[in-house]
Design a protein around this motif. Structure first.
Motif, PDB file in Angstrom:
ATOM      1  N   LEU A   1       6.819  26.349 -17.400  1.00  0.00           N
ATOM      2  CA  LEU A   1       6.175  25.368 -18.293  1.00  0.00           C
ATOM      3  C   LEU A   1       5.504  24.250 -17.500  1.00  0.00           C
ATOM      4  CD1 LEU A   1       8.631  24.835 -21.274  1.00  0.00           C
ATOM      5  CD2 LEU A   1       6.329  25.779 -21.338  1.00  0.00           C
ATOM      6  N   ASP A   2       6.145  23.828 -16.415  1.00  0.00           N
ATOM      7  CA  ASP A   2       5.571  22.763 -15.600  1.00  0.00           C
ATOM      8  C   ASP A   2       4.271  23.180 -14.936  1.00  0.00           C
ATOM      9  OD1 ASP A   2       7.436  20.725 -16.044  1.00  0.00           O
ATOM     10  OD2 ASP A   2       8.788  21.513 -14.513  1.00  0.00           O
ATOM     11  N   LEU A   3       4.139  24.460 -14.628  1.00  0.00           N
ATOM     12  CA  LEU A   3       2.951  24.928 -13.902  1.00  0.00           C
ATOM     13  C   LEU A   3       1.901  25.571 -14.798  1.00  0.00           C
ATOM     14  CD1 LEU A   3       4.706  26.429 -10.759  1.00  0.00           C
ATOM     15  CD2 LEU A   3       3.700  24.161 -11.051  1.00  0.00           C
ATOM     16  N   ALA A   4       2.258  25.902 -16.035  1.00  0.00           N
ATOM     17  CA  ALA A   4       1.320  26.577 -16.938  1.00  0.00           C
ATOM     18  C   ALA A   4       0.266  25.599 -17.442  1.00  0.00           C
ATOM     19  CB  ALA A   4       2.071  27.185 -18.117  1.00  0.00           C
ATOM     20  N   PRO A   5      -0.984  26.025 -17.433  1.00  0.00           N
ATOM     21  CA  PRO A   5      -2.013  25.171 -18.021  1.00  0.00           C
ATOM     22  C   PRO A   5      -1.747  25.014 -19.510  1.00  0.00           C
ATOM     23  CG  PRO A   5      -2.981  27.005 -16.807  1.00  0.00           C
ATOM     24  CD  PRO A   5      -1.516  27.238 -16.876  1.00  0.00           C
ATOM     25  N   PRO A   6      -1.986  23.946 -20.104  1.00  0.00           N
ATOM     26  CA  PRO A   6      -2.643  22.721 -19.655  1.00  0.00           C
ATOM     27  C   PRO A   6      -1.650  21.637 -19.243  1.00  0.00           C
ATOM     28  CG  PRO A   6      -2.507  22.691 -22.028  1.00  0.00           C
ATOM     29  CD  PRO A   6      -1.826  23.943 -21.562  1.00  0.00           C
ATOM     30  N   ALA A   7      -0.725  21.940 -18.361  1.00  0.00           N
ATOM     31  CA  ALA A   7       0.283  20.963 -17.912  1.00  0.00           C
ATOM     32  C   ALA A   7      -0.410  19.712 -17.382  1.00  0.00           C
ATOM     33  CB  ALA A   7       1.172  21.576 -16.851  1.00  0.00           C
ATOM     34  N   ASP A   8      -0.012  18.579 -17.912  1.00  0.00           N
ATOM     35  CA  ASP A   8      -0.638  17.320 -17.528  1.00  0.00           C
ATOM     36  C   ASP A   8       0.410  16.304 -17.076  1.00  0.00           C
ATOM     37  OD1 ASP A   8       0.588  16.939 -19.919  1.00  0.00           O
ATOM     38  OD2 ASP A   8      -1.123  16.006 -20.916  1.00  0.00           O
ATOM     39  N   HIS A   9       1.490  16.816 -16.495  1.00  0.00           N
ATOM     40  CA  HIS A   9       2.594  15.959 -16.077  1.00  0.00           C
ATOM     41  C   HIS A   9       3.068  16.381 -14.685  1.00  0.00           C
ATOM     42  CE1 HIS A   9       4.342  19.475 -18.103  1.00  0.00           C
ATOM     43  NE2 HIS A   9       5.266  19.384 -17.178  1.00  0.00           N
ATOM     44  N   VAL A  10       3.931  15.576 -14.130  1.00  0.00           N
ATOM     45  CA  VAL A  10       4.491  15.872 -12.814  1.00  0.00           C
ATOM     46  C   VAL A  10       5.373  17.115 -12.931  1.00  0.00           C
ATOM     47  CG1 VAL A  10       6.008  15.010 -10.989  1.00  0.00           C
ATOM     48  CG2 VAL A  10       4.436  13.453 -12.145  1.00  0.00           C
ATOM     49  N   ALA A  11       5.155  18.072 -12.042  1.00  0.00           N
ATOM     50  CA  ALA A  11       5.937  19.307 -12.064  1.00  0.00           C
ATOM     51  C   ALA A  11       7.404  19.017 -11.781  1.00  0.00           C
ATOM     52  CB  ALA A  11       5.389  20.303 -11.041  1.00  0.00           C
ATOM     53  N   GLY A  12       8.269  19.695 -12.500  1.00  0.00           N
ATOM     54  CA  GLY A  12       9.696  19.555 -12.322  1.00  0.00           C
ATOM     55  C   GLY A  12      10.384  18.890 -13.497  1.00  0.00           C
ATOM     56  N   ARG A  13       9.603  18.227 -14.345  1.00  0.00           N
ATOM     57  CA  ARG A  13      10.219  17.525 -15.480  1.00  0.00           C
ATOM     58  C   ARG A  13      10.806  18.512 -16.488  1.00  0.00           C
ATOM     59  NH1 ARG A  13       5.853  13.688 -17.729  1.00  0.00           N
ATOM     60  NH2 ARG A  13       7.464  13.353 -19.296  1.00  0.00           N
ATOM     61  N   TRP A  14      10.072  19.554 -16.856  1.00  0.00           N
ATOM     62  CA  TRP A  14      10.627  20.549 -17.785  1.00  0.00           C
ATOM     63  C   TRP A  14      11.722  21.355 -17.111  1.00  0.00           C
ATOM     64  CZ3 TRP A  14      11.146  20.104 -22.523  1.00  0.00           C
ATOM     65  CH2 TRP A  14      10.133  19.638 -23.358  1.00  0.00           C
ATOM     66  N   ALA A  15      11.610  21.596 -15.826  1.00  0.00           N
ATOM     67  CA  ALA A  15      12.665  22.332 -15.120  1.00  0.00           C
ATOM     68  C   ALA A  15      13.985  21.570 -15.210  1.00  0.00           C
ATOM     69  CB  ALA A  15      12.264  22.566 -13.668  1.00  0.00           C
ATOM     70  N   LEU A  16      13.952  20.286 -14.956  1.00  0.00           N
ATOM     71  CA  LEU A  16      15.161  19.472 -15.062  1.00  0.00           C
ATOM     72  C   LEU A  16      15.690  19.463 -16.496  1.00  0.00           C
ATOM     73  CD1 LEU A  16      17.243  17.459 -13.976  1.00  0.00           C
ATOM     74  CD2 LEU A  16      15.574  15.639 -14.450  1.00  0.00           C
ATOM     75  N   ALA A  17      14.801  19.254 -17.453  1.00  0.00           N
ATOM     76  CA  ALA A  17      15.218  19.183 -18.857  1.00  0.00           C
ATOM     77  C   ALA A  17      15.862  20.490 -19.322  1.00  0.00           C
ATOM     78  CB  ALA A  17      14.017  18.840 -19.739  1.00  0.00           C
ATOM     79  N   LEU A  18      15.285  21.628 -18.952  1.00  0.00           N
ATOM     80  CA  LEU A  18      15.826  22.901 -19.423  1.00  0.00           C
ATOM     81  C   LEU A  18      17.074  23.330 -18.657  1.00  0.00           C
ATOM     82  CD1 LEU A  18      12.599  24.888 -20.355  1.00  0.00           C
ATOM     83  CD2 LEU A  18      14.165  23.614 -21.831  1.00  0.00           C
ATOM     84  N   VAL A  19      17.264  22.841 -17.448  1.00  0.00           N
ATOM     85  CA  VAL A  19      18.540  23.064 -16.755  1.00  0.00           C
ATOM     86  C   VAL A  19      19.657  22.342 -17.511  1.00  0.00           C
ATOM     87  CG1 VAL A  19      19.853  22.494 -14.669  1.00  0.00           C
ATOM     88  CG2 VAL A  19      17.622  23.557 -14.462  1.00  0.00           C
ATOM     89  N   VAL A  20      19.387  21.114 -17.916  1.00  0.00           N
ATOM     90  CA  VAL A  20      20.377  20.355 -18.690  1.00  0.00           C
ATOM     91  C   VAL A  20      20.640  21.048 -20.032  1.00  0.00           C
ATOM     92  CG1 VAL A  20      20.845  18.140 -19.818  1.00  0.00           C
ATOM     93  CG2 VAL A  20      19.817  18.183 -17.545  1.00  0.00           C
ATOM     94  N   VAL A  21      19.595  21.526 -20.685  1.00  0.00           N
ATOM     95  CA  VAL A  21      19.742  22.245 -21.957  1.00  0.00           C
ATOM     96  C   VAL A  21      20.602  23.492 -21.767  1.00  0.00           C
ATOM     97  CG1 VAL A  21      18.462  23.670 -23.620  1.00  0.00           C
ATOM     98  CG2 VAL A  21      17.678  21.367 -23.077  1.00  0.00           C
ATOM     99  N   GLY A  22      20.348  24.242 -20.710  1.00  0.00           N
ATOM    100  CA  GLY A  22      21.148  25.437 -20.430  1.00  0.00           C
ATOM    101  C   GLY A  22      22.615  25.106 -20.235  1.00  0.00           C
ATOM    102  N   TYR A  23      22.875  24.012 -19.555  1.00  0.00           N
ATOM    103  CA  TYR A  23      24.262  23.592 -19.343  1.00  0.00           C
ATOM    104  C   TYR A  23      24.933  23.224 -20.665  1.00  0.00           C
ATOM    105  CZ  TYR A  23      28.341  21.017 -17.832  1.00  0.00           C
ATOM    106  OH  TYR A  23      29.625  20.585 -17.670  1.00  0.00           O
ATOM    107  N   VAL A  24      24.249  22.418 -21.469  1.00  0.00           N
ATOM    108  CA  VAL A  24      24.820  21.982 -22.749  1.00  0.00           C
ATOM    109  C   VAL A  24      25.084  23.188 -23.654  1.00  0.00           C
ATOM    110  CG1 VAL A  24      24.338  20.680 -24.872  1.00  0.00           C
ATOM    111  CG2 VAL A  24      23.847  19.662 -22.636  1.00  0.00           C
ATOM    112  N   ALA A  25      24.106  24.070 -23.800  1.00  0.00           N
ATOM    113  CA  ALA A  25      24.284  25.242 -24.667  1.00  0.00           C
ATOM    114  C   ALA A  25      25.386  26.154 -24.141  1.00  0.00           C
ATOM    115  CB  ALA A  25      22.972  26.012 -24.787  1.00  0.00           C
TER     116      ALA A  25
END
Length: 170
Positions: free
Chosen positions: A64-88
């Motif tokens: 998600l961080d690298l897929a166009p039209p990503a307009d944010h600093v890479a790694g933000r969705w990676a961090l968020a979804l790692v936390v989501v995976g842990y919680v779930a």
């Protein structure tokens, strides 16, 4: 068999990501699109546990961080979804999945994942997001994720359960 499970999980994430970045921007609500990748990670966490879901969340987040039209600093969705995976995944260990517990889990994961993404944007001074917009974006994301849960999560849970059943039979 482990490679097959990982491959199927990766295919699920890629399909979710493609739909998320190509089809769903046309139905965006308040500029927020449904997060299918988050739902796939939640499904993985509910069936496979936190370790698998965190790895899948990292892969989904990087995509998600690298897929166009990503307009944010890479790694933000990676961090968020790692936390989501842990919680779930932790929910899986504590509660047997029922319709209500799955909806509550999706709501919690959506809130946490979107909040982590938004807060990292503030910390990194992302110019697209202001403090006043945070709650609106989080609420819209939460609504989208809950609306799509009955459509997406049964399919995702079924696929991951089938893979677990096949592993148990082998």
């Amino acid at each position: 068999m482990t490679g097959v499970r990982g491959l199927v999980a990766l295919v699920a994430v890629v399909v979710a990501m493609v739909l998320q970045v190509t089809l769903f921007p046309h139905v965006a609500w308040a500029g927020v699109v449904p997060n299918l990748c988050l739902l796939v990670v939640v499904g993985a966490g509910l069936v496979r546990g936190p370790q698998f879901a965190m790895l899948l969340g990292f892969a989904a987040g990087v995509l998600l961080d690298l897929a166009p039209p990503a307009d944010h600093v890479a790694g933000r969705w990676a961090l968020a979804l790692v936390v989501v995976g842990y919680v779930a995944g932790r929910v899986r260990q504590d509660v047997r999945p029922t319709a209500v517990s799955v909806l509550v889990t999706v709501a919690a994961c959506s809130f946490v994942g979107t909040s982590v993404f938004a807060i990292t944007g503030l910390v990194l001074r992302d110019p697209l997001l202001g403090v006043g917009d945070l709650l609106e974006v989080i609420a819209a994301a939460l609504a989208w994720d809950l609306l799509l849960t009955p459509l997406v999560l049964p399919l995702v849970l079924g696929v991951f359960r089938r893979l677990e059943h096949d592993r148990a039979m082998a």
